[in-house]
Design a protein around this motif. Structure first.
Motif, PDB file in Angstrom:
ATOM      1  N   SER A 152      46.157  29.422  39.594  1.00 36.91           N
ATOM      2  CA  SER A 152      44.938  30.422  39.440  1.00 36.91           C
ATOM      3  C   SER A 152      43.747  29.761  39.627  1.00 36.91           C
ATOM      4  O   SER A 152      42.810  30.280  39.805  1.00 36.91           O
ATOM      5  CB  SER A 152      45.432  31.229  38.116  1.00 36.91           C
ATOM      6  N   SER A 199      38.804  29.427  42.214  1.00 37.42           N
ATOM      7  CA  SER A 199      38.215  30.365  40.997  1.00 37.42           C
ATOM      8  C   SER A 199      36.750  30.048  40.932  1.00 37.42           C
ATOM      9  O   SER A 199      36.628  29.112  40.811  1.00 37.42           O
ATOM     10  CB  SER A 199      38.917  30.123  39.814  1.00 37.42           C
ATOM     11  N   THR A 252      34.957  30.839  38.414  1.00 36.81           N
ATOM     12  CA  THR A 252      34.749  30.172  36.974  1.00 36.81           C
ATOM     13  C   THR A 252      35.837  29.139  36.790  1.00 36.81           C
ATOM     14  O   THR A 252      36.809  29.526  36.299  1.00 36.81           O
ATOM     15  CB  THR A 252      34.532  31.527  36.112  1.00 36.81           C
ATOM     16  N   GLY A 260      38.538  29.185  32.379  1.00 37.75           N
ATOM     17  CA  GLY A 260      38.962  30.123  31.334  1.00 37.75           C
ATOM     18  C   GLY A 260      39.864  29.478  30.227  1.00 37.75           C
ATOM     19  O   GLY A 260      40.477  28.259  30.674  1.00 37.75           O
ATOM     20  N   GLU A 316      35.267  35.736  30.693  1.00 37.47           N
ATOM     21  CA  GLU A 316      36.788  35.739  30.638  1.00 37.47           C
ATOM     22  C   GLU A 316      37.433  37.185  30.282  1.00 37.47           C
ATOM     23  O   GLU A 316      38.320  37.663  30.666  1.00 37.47           O
ATOM     24  CB  GLU A 316      37.054  34.598  29.421  1.00 37.47           C
ATOM     25  N   GLU A 342      35.609  39.748  30.860  1.00 37.14           N
ATOM     26  CA  GLU A 342      35.616  40.461  32.267  1.00 37.14           C
ATOM     27  C   GLU A 342      36.669  40.240  33.149  1.00 37.14           C
ATOM     28  O   GLU A 342      37.386  41.431  33.677  1.00 37.14           O
ATOM     29  CB  GLU A 342      34.186  40.193  32.912  1.00 37.14           C
ATOM     30  N   ARG A 343      37.170  39.196  33.286  1.00 37.79           N
ATOM     31  CA  ARG A 343      38.291  38.736  34.366  1.00 37.79           C
ATOM     32  C   ARG A 343      39.670  39.503  33.644  1.00 37.79           C
ATOM     33  O   ARG A 343      40.321  39.603  34.659  1.00 37.79           O
ATOM     34  CB  ARG A 343      38.227  37.335  34.173  1.00 37.79           C
ATOM     35  N   ASN A 344      39.636  39.599  32.297  1.00 33.70           N
ATOM     36  CA  ASN A 344      40.963  40.071  31.718  1.00 33.70           C
ATOM     37  C   ASN A 344      41.023  41.473  31.318  1.00 33.70           C
ATOM     38  O   ASN A 344      41.821  42.078  30.530  1.00 33.70           O
ATOM     39  CB  ASN A 344      41.281  39.259  30.869  1.00 33.70           C
ATOM     40  N   ARG A 378      28.013  42.517  30.132  1.00 35.30           N
ATOM     41  CA  ARG A 378      28.842  43.159  31.448  1.00 35.30           C
ATOM     42  C   ARG A 378      27.840  44.122  32.560  1.00 35.30           C
ATOM     43  O   ARG A 378      27.779  43.856  33.529  1.00 35.30           O
ATOM     44  CB  ARG A 378      29.970  43.964  30.904  1.00 35.30           C
TER      45      ARG A 378
END
Length: 413
Positions: free
Chosen positions: A197, A201, A203, A206, A252, A254-256, A347
């Motif tokens: 992953s 990436s 970013t 994470g 993090e 936002e990504r999840n 966000r």
């Protein structure tokens, strides 16, 4: 098995000779030969007992030893030392953590290791004893991620106690006390997931905790004494630290988002060992200064807060600024509302993200003052119960975050 071409050339030949190992340990904060010698003396017997004849490889920074001739002699093939270009890990820093993790996991894949242990904290007898303690649940119980459960001090680690832990617990549903720990043990399954992953990436890292939770892997904790974090030697700018830590953490989130919006409530995480009792704490906190910083922030940053916060919390913050010192309190419900509004504001990019996060500093200091005033003369068990209420408040208000996240246009101040 991972290809050796993913390993720096300086370590390839030695690793090709080792071929296979049961456990790989990375010690990025090991900066001196004497520290390495102490680590060897501590880890060899402890890990030998854990693995009963298994093979261990310890990665240490190649800068730790002045020259190859200074390497401590070690003829035991079951315990091998490998100099490696490791860098110190800074607390809450994605990039340094990512570098350490990638180095550890790539070497572990090459050696087909059963478990990987990263110790990012400063090395000492207590920290070194974490290696077998963290590795054991993976080696003997097939867990995928093992994190330390550090003993709590009243005024230590409040960013974790007041923000990171309650948020992580409310969003992801797992009561992992130190979700951003820099000491951890990792299984091959989680290692594969992380390295896959991480490719491409934008970013870097994470945190491993959210990776494990999102993948449905098995996590546990191990009771440990307090952590000793690496020191930078520089004075700490709280606003910069908050902006750095929460900026990465909010990204993090936002990504999840697809995962945590489905989670309701939280569940305990299996914890091995016994709680560690620490000596009583003599730390003093200048509460008048903290309250004064909050009051100045309410005056100077009111316009920024009004952009980020919904009306009810904004009214409450202004009321609190006028309270007499002995009555100063920020309720758990208000604190939860504030954190969620800042996540939403981040966000939506209502203002510069850096400015937004720095503007939280006076409110955070107000929360610290409120917590300190409420926890004076309380036992550690009572303090634990007090912070539990903070966690429950974030869990209870989570539908507010989910609703505004999904339908921001429906909210009309």
């Amino acid at each position: 098995m991972a290809a050796l071409d993913s390993i720096p050339h300086s370590a390839r030949e030695q690793l090709s000779q080792i071929e296979i190992a049961d456990l790989v340990v990375a010690l990025p904060s090991c900066s001196h030969a004497d520290t390495l010698a102490t680590a060897i003396a501590t880890l060899r017997p402890a890990l030998g007992e854990l693995l009963s004849g298994g093979r261990v490889v310890v990665l240490y920074p190649d800068r730790a030893i002045a020259s190859p001739s200074a390497d401590p002699p070690l003829e035991d093939p079951s315990f091998q030392l490998v100099p490696y270009p490791l860098l110190p890990i800074e607390p809450y820093d994605d990039k340094s953590l990512d570098q350490g993790l990638r180095s550890l996991l790539r070497v572990g894949q090459v050696l087909s290791a059963r478990a990987f242990v990263l110790i990012g904290s400063e090395l000492g007898p207590t920290t070194l004893s974490e290696v077998p303690a963290l590795a054991e649940p993976i080696v003997n119980n097939a867990y995928d991620l093992v994190l330390p459960y550090y003993a709590r001090r009243q005024f230590a680690g409040l960013m974790n106690s007041g923000i990171i832990y309650p948020l992580s617990r409310a969003l992801y549903g797992a009561r992992v006390r130190n979700p951003m720990a820099i000491n951890m043990a990792i299984s091959p399954r989680l290692a594969d997931l992380y390295l896959q992953s991480a490719v491409g990436s934008p970013t870097v890292t994470g945190w491993m905790t959210t990776r494990a939770v999102n993948a449905g892997l098995q996590m546990c904790q191990v009771y440990r004494p307090e952590a000793i974090a690496p020191g930078t030697g520089e004075s700490t700018d709280l606003s910069a630290t908050l902006a750095h830590v929460l900026g990465a953490y909010f990204l993090e989130i936002e990504r999840n988002a697809n995962y945590w919006q489905k989670v309701r409530g939280s569940q305990p995480v299996r914890t091995f060992g016994h709680p560690v009792a620490l000596p009583s704490e003599n730390a003093s906190v200048d509460l008048h200064t903290l309250v004064g910083n909050y009051q100045r922030g309410c005056k100077d940053l009111s316009d920024i807060w009004a952009v980020v916060l919904s009306p009810a919390p904004m009214v409450e913050l202004r009321k609190i600024a006028r309270l007499p010192f002995e009555s100063f309190r920020i309720s758990d419900e208000l604190w939860a509302h504030i954190l969620y509004d800042f996540i939403l504001g981040h966000r939506q990019r209502l203002i510069s993200r850096d400015h937004l996060l720095r503007a939280l500093t006076p409110i955070y200091l107000g929360w610290v003052a409120s917590y300190a005033l409420q926890s004076q003369n309380l036992s550690l068990d009572a303090i634990e119960s007090r912070l539990e209420q903070t966690c429950l408040a974030l869990e209870s208000l989570k539908p507010y975050l989910v609703s505004r996240w999904r339908w921001p246009d429906r909210f009309n101040p």
